[in-house]
Design a protein around this motif. Structure first.
Motif, PDB file in Angstrom:
ATOM      1  N   LEU A 187       0.838  -1.395   0.446  1.00 37.10           N
ATOM      2  CA  LEU A 187      -0.100  -0.679  -0.087  1.00 37.10           C
ATOM      3  C   LEU A 187       0.871   1.521   0.338  1.00 37.10           C
ATOM      4  CD1 LEU A 187      -2.722   1.103  -0.093  1.00 37.10           C
ATOM      5  CD2 LEU A 187      -2.629   1.142   2.954  1.00 37.10           C
ATOM      6  N   ALA A 188       2.156   0.969   0.644  1.00 36.71           N
ATOM      7  CA  ALA A 188       2.469   2.399   0.972  1.00 36.71           C
ATOM      8  C   ALA A 188       4.087   2.724  -0.463  1.00 36.71           C
ATOM      9  CB  ALA A 188       3.503   2.226   2.404  1.00 36.71           C
ATOM     10  N   GLY A 189       4.038   1.964  -1.431  1.00 31.38           N
ATOM     11  CA  GLY A 189       4.572   1.437  -2.254  1.00 31.38           C
ATOM     12  C   GLY A 189       3.831   2.552  -3.242  1.00 31.38           C
ATOM     13  N   VAL A 190       2.539   1.738  -3.379  1.00 34.14           N
ATOM     14  CA  VAL A 190       1.730   2.306  -5.047  1.00 34.14           C
ATOM     15  C   VAL A 190       1.508   3.168  -4.197  1.00 34.14           C
ATOM     16  CG1 VAL A 190      -1.009   2.402  -5.396  1.00 34.14           C
ATOM     17  CG2 VAL A 190       0.536   0.234  -4.749  1.00 34.14           C
ATOM     18  N   LEU A 191       1.196   4.958  -3.159  1.00 34.62           N
ATOM     19  CA  LEU A 191       1.039   5.759  -2.828  1.00 34.62           C
ATOM     20  C   LEU A 191       2.249   6.826  -3.324  1.00 34.62           C
ATOM     21  CD1 LEU A 191      -1.279   5.299   0.421  1.00 34.62           C
ATOM     22  CD2 LEU A 191      -2.254   5.603  -1.698  1.00 34.62           C
ATOM     23  N   GLY A 192       3.448   6.173  -2.352  1.00 33.41           N
ATOM     24  CA  GLY A 192       4.760   6.163  -2.059  1.00 33.41           C
ATOM     25  C   GLY A 192       4.695   7.333  -4.457  1.00 33.41           C
ATOM     26  N   VAL A 193       4.750   5.763  -5.435  1.00 34.91           N
ATOM     27  CA  VAL A 193       4.680   6.245  -6.363  1.00 34.91           C
ATOM     28  C   VAL A 193       3.898   6.962  -7.038  1.00 34.91           C
ATOM     29  CG1 VAL A 193       4.855   4.690  -8.420  1.00 34.91           C
ATOM     30  CG2 VAL A 193       5.898   3.724  -6.854  1.00 34.91           C
ATOM     31  N   GLY A 194       2.825   7.289  -6.294  1.00 35.70           N
ATOM     32  CA  GLY A 194       1.296   8.036  -7.006  1.00 35.70           C
ATOM     33  C   GLY A 194       1.750   9.444  -6.221  1.00 35.70           C
ATOM     34  N   ALA A 195       1.963   9.474  -5.228  1.00 35.76           N
ATOM     35  CA  ALA A 195       2.839  10.953  -4.617  1.00 35.76           C
ATOM     36  C   ALA A 195       3.957  11.777  -5.836  1.00 35.76           C
ATOM     37  CB  ALA A 195       2.858  10.587  -3.260  1.00 35.76           C
ATOM     38  N   HIS A 196       4.791  10.571  -6.190  1.00 37.91           N
ATOM     39  CA  HIS A 196       6.062  11.291  -6.767  1.00 37.91           C
ATOM     40  C   HIS A 196       5.125  11.278  -8.127  1.00 37.91           C
ATOM     41  CE1 HIS A 196       9.816  11.023  -8.662  1.00 37.91           C
ATOM     42  NE2 HIS A 196       9.357  10.066  -9.638  1.00 37.91           N
ATOM     43  N   TYR A 197       4.763  10.641  -8.640  1.00 37.00           N
ATOM     44  CA  TYR A 197       4.323  11.397  -9.961  1.00 37.00           C
ATOM     45  C   TYR A 197       3.539  12.437 -10.011  1.00 37.00           C
ATOM     46  CZ  TYR A 197       1.113  11.207 -14.159  1.00 37.00           C
ATOM     47  OH  TYR A 197       0.635  11.425 -15.353  1.00 37.00           O
ATOM     48  N   LEU A 198       3.249  12.978  -9.145  1.00 38.08           N
ATOM     49  CA  LEU A 198       1.692  14.036  -9.189  1.00 38.08           C
ATOM     50  C   LEU A 198       2.338  14.929  -8.704  1.00 38.08           C
ATOM     51  CD1 LEU A 198      -0.834  13.122  -6.293  1.00 38.08           C
ATOM     52  CD2 LEU A 198      -1.539  13.158  -8.886  1.00 38.08           C
ATOM     53  N   ALA A 199       3.412  14.781  -8.123  1.00 39.75           N
ATOM     54  CA  ALA A 199       4.743  15.718  -7.312  1.00 39.75           C
ATOM     55  C   ALA A 199       5.660  16.071  -9.006  1.00 39.75           C
ATOM     56  CB  ALA A 199       5.348  16.144  -6.283  1.00 39.75           C
ATOM     57  N   SER A 200       5.861  15.536  -9.140  1.00 43.94           N
ATOM     58  CA  SER A 200       7.224  15.481 -10.544  1.00 43.94           C
ATOM     59  C   SER A 200       6.130  16.459 -11.467  1.00 43.94           C
ATOM     60  CB  SER A 200       7.131  14.584 -11.304  1.00 43.94           C
ATOM     61  OG  SER A 200       6.000  12.927 -11.659  1.00 43.94           O
ATOM     62  N   VAL A 201       4.703  16.052 -11.500  1.00 44.10           N
ATOM     63  CA  VAL A 201       3.620  17.069 -12.638  1.00 44.10           C
ATOM     64  C   VAL A 201       3.854  18.519 -12.481  1.00 44.10           C
ATOM     65  CG1 VAL A 201       1.245  17.029 -13.677  1.00 44.10           C
ATOM     66  CG2 VAL A 201       2.841  15.205 -13.523  1.00 44.10           C
ATOM     67  N   THR A 202       4.226  18.648 -10.855  1.00 43.22           N
ATOM     68  CA  THR A 202       3.927  20.047 -10.681  1.00 43.22           C
ATOM     69  C   THR A 202       5.527  21.163 -10.887  1.00 43.22           C
ATOM     70  OG1 THR A 202       5.154  19.876  -9.061  1.00 43.22           O
ATOM     71  CG2 THR A 202       2.735  19.284  -9.107  1.00 43.22           C
ATOM     72  N   GLY A 203       6.708  20.459 -11.644  1.00 38.65           N
ATOM     73  CA  GLY A 203       7.301  21.088 -12.230  1.00 38.65           C
ATOM     74  C   GLY A 203       8.676  20.564 -10.953  1.00 38.65           C
ATOM     75  N   LYS A 204      10.165  21.111 -11.092  1.00 40.18           N
ATOM     76  CA  LYS A 204      11.663  20.997 -10.200  1.00 40.18           C
ATOM     77  C   LYS A 204      11.342  22.092  -9.045  1.00 40.18           C
ATOM     78  CE  LYS A 204      13.320  17.726 -12.394  1.00 40.18           C
ATOM     79  NZ  LYS A 204      13.776  16.602 -11.295  1.00 40.18           N
ATOM     80  N   VAL A 205      10.182  23.362  -9.292  1.00 36.47           N
ATOM     81  CA  VAL A 205      10.400  23.777  -7.844  1.00 36.47           C
ATOM     82  C   VAL A 205       9.299  23.467  -6.831  1.00 36.47           C
ATOM     83  CG1 VAL A 205       9.884  26.283  -7.438  1.00 36.47           C
ATOM     84  CG2 VAL A 205      11.119  26.146  -9.651  1.00 36.47           C
ATOM     85  N   VAL A 206       8.507  23.351  -7.123  1.00 38.17           N
ATOM     86  CA  VAL A 206       7.129  22.771  -6.357  1.00 38.17           C
ATOM     87  C   VAL A 206       6.992  21.699  -6.083  1.00 38.17           C
ATOM     88  CG1 VAL A 206       4.424  22.972  -6.346  1.00 38.17           C
ATOM     89  CG2 VAL A 206       5.452  24.162  -7.623  1.00 38.17           C
ATOM     90  N   GLU A 207       8.015  20.721  -7.234  1.00 34.81           N
ATOM     91  CA  GLU A 207       8.196  19.044  -6.574  1.00 34.81           C
ATOM     92  C   GLU A 207       8.441  19.571  -5.128  1.00 34.81           C
ATOM     93  OE1 GLU A 207      10.204  15.175  -8.173  1.00 34.81           O
ATOM     94  OE2 GLU A 207       9.913  16.896  -8.974  1.00 34.81           O
TER      95      GLU A 207
END
Length: 477
Positions: A112-132
């Motif tokens: 569960l944590a692995g799936v959520l961690g990958v999802g959190a990384h994907y959402l953060a990476s979409v916002t750009g290097k500054v906001v990530e």
């Protein structure tokens, strides 16, 4: 001259002491080794399963270490194979239930944590290097706050606390490390795979190689605790009603085994928690009523508290007159002995998983003796001619014994409930079995076991034995 001679003696004494220390060191070292060897022998002799468990842990670690030794396996998982070894070290426990609980907690939390961690990384990476990094930090804070707070829930604390810790750790590792590692999905996949492999090895070895069942340990612990109380009550009368010439300040050590019952709550709760994770095995079927053991254990400790107070009266400084002690001696001893016999009968019934047959008769005899003792204290003693301070010990014993009779009766009812819920075996005497089943059915109200449902007990004779069947609706165990 004297000062110089003293200075010469000090270095001489120092070197002499050091020399003696070095000479005695081999002897001390040998004695220490012998002491450790004796301790090893004692620990292994006390419970041989500890030796077997140590061998099982070594076997499990050897199996998962093959991921490093064989090149094809190492090529598939790389350094992530170390997670399998770490999983075995932290997951493998003494009993099957504890290993299953930790293994399933770790596996599900990692997934569960692995799936959520990958999802959190994907959402953060979409916002750009500054906001990530800001968004990742926010995700880590929120999940750590929520998970840590959930750990305070009693139900979660009891069964899923380890899983919540692994969830926090895995989420942070996946989401944070993903900020610097490009192939985060591949990394998460390898870690999850190796953790599941390590947990699977632990569970397989734990179940199929000399398994240690927490449920069986709980079952035996409850039966042994009842037997300890019964042993004390059967020997109590001989101690408390000794004459002043024979009287001793110390009770026989064999009678003081009941003291371990007073501190058995944590052990029982831990074993019951582990037992709920275990699959059906032997006479312990799926959904075995482990909570009923906790209920019986609580009643046993209540009885043990009263027995402890009764034991205190043996060492009391205030002594009752011999004539009063003789007056209540026979009745009090009968109460104590009958309660002891009832507890031993109940202990054997639980130990062998048989319907309790003669325990009710002993409880009935103890209750009759309690009534006789009460009548004797009311009418058999002239209270106006007696110093009340001298009667206090006798009255205290009578009161405590009466409470113990009530406790033993409640323990018997708890064992009867367990016999119904766990489908205890019955003897070959059909008439006795029918009476026992009718007695249990008429006297027992299983509180919390059924809601909005009815419970029916049918005694069916087949091949000279009785089969007890329970039809329940919405049973909560």
């Amino acid at each position: 001259m004297e000062i110089s001679s003293m200075n010469n003696e000090k270095p001489s004494n120092f070197f002499t002491n050091k020399l003696l220390w070095f000479k005695s060191m081999p002897e001390k070292l040998f004695a220490k080794v012998v002491e450790i060897a004796k301790q090893f022998k004692k620990i292994g002799k006390d419970d041989p399963r500890r030796v077997i468990h140590s061998l099982k842990v070594g076997l499990a670690l050897t199996l998962v270490s093959l991921f490093y030794y064989f090149q094809p396996l190492y090529n598939s998982f790389g350094v992530s194979a170390m997670w399998a070894i770490m999983t075995v070290v932290v997951v493998f426990e003494f009993s099957v239930g504890a290993t299953l609980g930790k293994g399933l907690n770790r596996g599900m939390a990692t997934l569960l944590a692995g799936v959520l961690g990958v999802g959190a990384h994907y959402l953060a990476s979409v916002t750009g290097k500054v906001v990530e990094p800001i968004l990742l930090g926010l995700f880590v804070f929120l999940q750590a706050f929520a998970s840590t707070f959930i750990r305070f829930f009693p139900q979660v604390k009891a069964r899923y606390d380890y899983g919540m810790l692994i969830f926090i750790l895995t989420f942070c590792l996946v989401s944070i490390s993903g900020f610097r590692v490009d192939e985060i999905v591949d990394m998460a996949h390898k870690r999850l795979s190796t953790i599941l492999i390590g947990a699977s090895v632990c569970i397989i070895v734990s179940i199929f190689v000399c398994p240690v069942w927490a449920g069986e340990d709980l079952h035996k612990l409850v039966a042994q605790n009842m037997e300890k109380l019964g042993k004390f009550l059967q020997g109590f009368g001989d101690e408390i009603f000794k004459s002043e010439i024979e009287e001793s300040k110390n009770v026989k050590k064999s009678l003081l085994e009941y003291k371990s019952v007073l501190n058995s709550k944590n052990s029982e709760e831990t074993l019951a928690n582990f037992a709920r994770w275990e699959p059906g095995h032997g006479q312990f079927k799926y959904r075995h009523p482990w909570k009923q053991y906790l209920k019986i254990g609580g009643l046993i400790r209540q009885c043990a508290c009263r027995i402890d107070a009764l034991n205190g009266s043996i060492n009391s400084e205030i002594k009752a007159p011999e004539e009063i002690k003789e007056m209540i001696k026979e009745t009090s001893m009968k109460m104590s002995i009958e309660c002891g016999k009832a507890l031993k009968e109940l202990s054997q019934a639980v130990w062998k998983m048989n319907l309790p047959l003669s325990a009710d008769e002993h409880v009935k005899n103890a209750k009759n003796s309690a009534k006789n003792l009460n009548s004797l204290l009311k009418s058999g003693i002239n209270w106006e001619e007696i110093n009340l301070l001298e009667v206090i010990p006798v009255a205290t014993i009578a009161s405590i014994l009466t409470d113990i009779v009530t406790c033993v009766e409640e323990i018997g009812q708890g064992v009867n409930e367990l016999a119904l819920l766990a489908h205890f075996k019955s003897s070959k005497n059909k008439e006795i079995n029918n009476k026992v089943v009718e007695k249990i059915e008429s006297n027992n109200n299983i509180e919390g076991a059924t809601t909005q449902g009815s419970r029916k007990v049918h005694a069916c004779s087949s091949n000279d034995h009785v089969v007890v069947t329970i039809n329940e609706q919405n049973m909560k165990l």
